[in-house]
Design an enzyme around this catalytic site. Structure first.
Site, PDB file in Angstrom:
ATOM      1  N   ASN A 157       0.848  -1.185   0.000  1.00  0.00           N
ATOM      2  CA  ASN A 157       0.000   0.000   0.000  1.00  0.00           C
ATOM      3  C   ASN A 157       0.893   1.249   0.000  1.00  0.00           C
ATOM      4  OD1 ASN A 157      -1.445   2.235   1.004  1.00  0.00           O
ATOM      5  ND2 ASN A 157      -3.087   0.860   1.641  1.00  0.00           N
ATOM      6  N   ASP A 163      -0.024   4.471  -0.109  1.00  0.00           N
ATOM      7  CA  ASP A 163      -0.678   5.720   0.328  1.00  0.00           C
ATOM      8  C   ASP A 163       0.272   6.666   1.053  1.00  0.00           C
ATOM      9  OD1 ASP A 163      -2.991   4.592  -0.573  1.00  0.00           O
ATOM     10  OD2 ASP A 163      -3.839   4.218   1.407  1.00  0.00           O
ATOM     11  N   HIS A 164       1.141   6.074   1.905  1.00  0.00           N
ATOM     12  CA  HIS A 164       1.954   6.943   2.759  1.00  0.00           C
ATOM     13  C   HIS A 164       3.074   7.656   2.021  1.00  0.00           C
ATOM     14  CE1 HIS A 164      -0.476   6.154   6.064  1.00  0.00           C
ATOM     15  NE2 HIS A 164      -0.180   4.880   6.144  1.00  0.00           N
ATOM     16  N   ARG A 220       3.368  18.774   2.007  1.00  0.00           N
ATOM     17  CA  ARG A 220       3.817  20.035   1.404  1.00  0.00           C
ATOM     18  C   ARG A 220       3.008  20.402   0.163  1.00  0.00           C
ATOM     19  NH1 ARG A 220       8.927  22.122   2.794  1.00  0.00           N
ATOM     20  NH2 ARG A 220       9.033  21.883   5.042  1.00  0.00           N
ATOM     21  N   HIS A 259      -5.449   3.835  -1.832  1.00  0.00           N
ATOM     22  CA  HIS A 259      -6.783   4.143  -1.308  1.00  0.00           C
ATOM     23  C   HIS A 259      -7.141   5.577  -1.706  1.00  0.00           C
ATOM     24  CE1 HIS A 259      -9.471   4.322   2.590  1.00  0.00           C
ATOM     25  NE2 HIS A 259     -10.139   4.654   1.495  1.00  0.00           N
ATOM     26  N   ARG A 276      -9.259   8.212  -0.993  1.00  0.00           N
ATOM     27  CA  ARG A 276     -10.233   8.591   0.038  1.00  0.00           C
ATOM     28  C   ARG A 276     -11.093   9.740  -0.460  1.00  0.00           C
ATOM     29  NH1 ARG A 276      -8.671   6.646   5.560  1.00  0.00           N
ATOM     30  NH2 ARG A 276     -10.411   7.894   6.222  1.00  0.00           N
ATOM     31  N   ARG A 332      -6.913  12.871   1.173  1.00  0.00           N
ATOM     32  CA  ARG A 332      -5.830  13.303   2.067  1.00  0.00           C
ATOM     33  C   ARG A 332      -4.452  12.810   1.618  1.00  0.00           C
ATOM     34  NH1 ARG A 332      -6.993   9.835   7.503  1.00  0.00           N
ATOM     35  NH2 ARG A 332      -8.975  10.922   7.351  1.00  0.00           N
ATOM     36  N   HIS A 333      -4.406  11.715   0.876  1.00  0.00           N
ATOM     37  CA  HIS A 333      -3.080  11.286   0.369  1.00  0.00           C
ATOM     38  C   HIS A 333      -3.126  11.018  -1.141  1.00  0.00           C
ATOM     39  CE1 HIS A 333      -4.996   7.553   1.540  1.00  0.00           C
ATOM     40  NE2 HIS A 333      -4.616   7.601   2.810  1.00  0.00           N
ATOM     41  N   GLU A 370      -8.369   0.603  -3.067  1.00  0.00           N
ATOM     42  CA  GLU A 370      -9.181   0.600  -1.833  1.00  0.00           C
ATOM     43  C   GLU A 370     -10.146   1.759  -1.908  1.00  0.00           C
ATOM     44  OE1 GLU A 370      -7.323   0.935   1.983  1.00  0.00           O
ATOM     45  OE2 GLU A 370      -6.053  -0.761   1.490  1.00  0.00           O
ATOM     46  N   THR A 427      -6.414   6.368  10.283  1.00  0.00           N
ATOM     47  CA  THR A 427      -6.353   5.338   9.239  1.00  0.00           C
ATOM     48  C   THR A 427      -7.647   4.540   9.330  1.00  0.00           C
ATOM     49  OG1 THR A 427      -5.113   3.418   8.405  1.00  0.00           O
ATOM     50  CG2 THR A 427      -5.081   3.752  10.778  1.00  0.00           C
ATOM     51  N   THR A 428      -7.844   3.579   8.414  1.00  0.00           N
ATOM     52  CA  THR A 428      -9.066   2.763   8.461  1.00  0.00           C
ATOM     53  C   THR A 428      -9.124   2.072   9.824  1.00  0.00           C
ATOM     54  OG1 THR A 428      -8.586   2.352   6.146  1.00  0.00           O
ATOM     55  CG2 THR A 428     -10.391   1.103   7.112  1.00  0.00           C
ATOM     56  N   GLU A 464     -10.913  -9.458   3.062  1.00  0.00           N
ATOM     57  CA  GLU A 464      -9.617  -9.152   3.681  1.00  0.00           C
ATOM     58  C   GLU A 464      -9.865  -9.073   5.175  1.00  0.00           C
ATOM     59  OE1 GLU A 464      -7.312  -5.824   2.106  1.00  0.00           O
ATOM     60  OE2 GLU A 464      -6.314  -5.584   4.050  1.00  0.00           O
ATOM     61  N   HIS A 476      -3.558  -4.876   7.734  1.00  0.00           N
ATOM     62  CA  HIS A 476      -3.666  -3.741   8.641  1.00  0.00           C
ATOM     63  C   HIS A 476      -2.813  -3.930   9.880  1.00  0.00           C
ATOM     64  CE1 HIS A 476      -5.156  -0.032  10.318  1.00  0.00           C
ATOM     65  NE2 HIS A 476      -5.632   0.211   9.119  1.00  0.00           N
ATOM     66  N   GLY A 477      -1.893  -2.987  10.057  1.00  0.00           N
ATOM     67  CA  GLY A 477      -1.044  -2.997  11.249  1.00  0.00           C
ATOM     68  C   GLY A 477       0.071  -4.032  11.200  1.00  0.00           C
ATOM     69  N   GLY A 514       1.242  -1.603   4.377  1.00  0.00           N
ATOM     70  CA  GLY A 514       1.597  -0.263   3.939  1.00  0.00           C
ATOM     71  C   GLY A 514       2.563   0.453   4.859  1.00  0.00           C
ATOM     72  N   HIS A 515       2.079   0.851   6.028  1.00  0.00           N
ATOM     73  CA  HIS A 515       2.814   1.773   6.880  1.00  0.00           C
ATOM     74  C   HIS A 515       4.208   1.284   7.252  1.00  0.00           C
ATOM     75  CE1 HIS A 515       3.781   3.944  10.647  1.00  0.00           C
ATOM     76  NE2 HIS A 515       3.331   4.952   9.932  1.00  0.00           N
TER      77      HIS A 515
HETATM   78  N1  PXP Z   1      -5.681  -3.146   4.222  1.00  0.00           N
HETATM   79  C1  PXP Z   1      -6.594  -2.155   4.272  1.00  0.00           C
HETATM   80  C2  PXP Z   1      -7.980  -2.465   3.859  1.00  0.00           C
HETATM   81  C3  PXP Z   1      -6.231  -0.861   4.688  1.00  0.00           C
HETATM   82  O1  PXP Z   1      -7.163   0.106   4.738  1.00  0.00           O
HETATM   83  C4  PXP Z   1      -4.888  -0.602   5.006  1.00  0.00           C
HETATM   84  C5  PXP Z   1      -4.475   0.783   5.406  1.00  0.00           C
HETATM   85  O2  PXP Z   1      -4.613   1.641   4.366  1.00  0.00           O
HETATM   86  C6  PXP Z   1      -3.972  -1.661   4.930  1.00  0.00           C
HETATM   87  C7  PXP Z   1      -4.401  -2.925   4.561  1.00  0.00           C
HETATM   88  C8  PXP Z   1      -2.546  -1.464   5.261  1.00  0.00           C
HETATM   89  O3  PXP Z   1      -2.437  -1.177   6.622  1.00  0.00           O
HETATM   90  P1  PXP Z   1      -1.044  -0.691   7.206  1.00  0.00           P
HETATM   91  O4  PXP Z   1      -0.754   0.623   6.577  1.00  0.00           O
HETATM   92  O5  PXP Z   1      -1.303  -0.606   8.669  1.00  0.00           O
HETATM   93  O6  PXP Z   1      -0.039  -1.744   6.830  1.00  0.00           O
END
Ligand code: PXP
Length: 245
Positions: free
Chosen positions: A7, A9-10, A18, A43, A45, A49-50, A70, A100-101, A151, A191-192, A213-214
């Site tokens: 992911n 997004d970040h 900026r 994603h 949104r 935002r990103h 997403e 975040t979600t 998921e 996620h996480g 992602g993160h």
């Molecule tokens: N899966 C979904 C559906 C998400 O919304 C996210 C966060 O955007 C992720 C996975 C990835 O999560 P993380 O950034 O915590 O790894």
């Protein structure tokens, strides 16, 4: 072998800090693929935002592995997604105030809306996944809505700090997976997830795609995204082999 969805997004989050042109998530995608990403996820949104509309367009033109968009089930975003034609969409809940979600989509309370959106994507030939908590009623509702994938939300697993809570979370995810498999659903998770907690999950569950992602983008700040992805991919592979042996 488990597939890795990265992911990005970040990368866009840093750019939007900026409101400039760098770093570009569209540049991150091929580097992540060189590092071993099987899927690129972004994603779009509602509050932008990103990820921006332009990113989605360019990612669609340049990602030839699998592009997973997403998205919430709102009309504006559904229209954009149908025009974009990613290989896959993952339906997620969205709240303006959240960082975040925060949880899975509540499919039970909006079954009709979700089923309608799923049907439209399936008619377009787009794979549909729903991000849900590992609860039996949500999984059953997702299956009834006609998705091919769920998921499983691993946020609570990621927050567990001791062996007992970790064990409980793994059991919950395993039960969720059984319910899904009985309905003929394919099971992803995310996620996480981090370099520290991904191993136990991979050794405990037969997951098709992991979405991360993160943690990967955080490591990428120091080692570059290609290396950050390849380190995660290797880690997943090692634990996958350990489960199979
Ligand atoms: N899966 C979904 C559906 C998400 O919304 C996210 C966060 O955007 C992720 C996975 C990835 O999560 P993380 O950034 O915590 O790894």
């Amino acid at each position: 072998m488990i597939k890795l969805g990265v992911n990005i997004d970040h990368v866009a989050t840093i750019r939007q800090a900026r409101r400039t042109f760098e770093p570009d998530p569209v540049t991150a995608a091929p580097l992540a693929i060189l590092g071993g990403a099987d899927i690129i996820t972004a994603h779009l949104r509602e509050d932008r935002r990103h990820i921006q509309d332009r990113d989605v367009k360019l990612l669609r033109e340049t990602v030839f592995t699998k592009f997973n968009l997403e998205m919430s089930v709102t009309r504006e975003i559904v229209d954009i997604a149908r025009e974009t034609k990613p290989e896959q969409v993952t339906l997620v809940p969205e709240k303006r105030q959240e960082v975040t979600t925060e949880g899975g989509l509540d499919v039970v309370s909006q079954k009709g809306v979700v089923a309608d959106v799923v049907k439209r994507f399936r008619d377009d030939g787009i794979l549909v996944s729903i991000f849900i908590d590992p609860e039996e009623d949500q999984i059953t509702a997702a299956g009834d809505a006609g998705v091919q994938y769920i998921e499983l939300h691993t946020g609570n697993y990621a927050l567990a700090r001791d062996d007992i809570s970790l064990g409980k979370m793994i059991e919950k995810l395993q039960r969720g997976m059984e319910v899904a498999r009985k309905m003929g659903l394919r099971v992803n998770a995310g996620h996480g997830l981090t370099y520290q907690n991904v191993g136990l999950l991979v050794e405990s569950l037969d997951i098709e795609e992991l979405h991360i992602g993160h943690s990967i983008v955080s490591r990428a700040v120091f080692v570059g995204i290609q290396r950050a992805v390849s380190e995660m991919k290797e880690l997943i592979f090692r634990h996958y082999l350990a489960r199979k042996s």
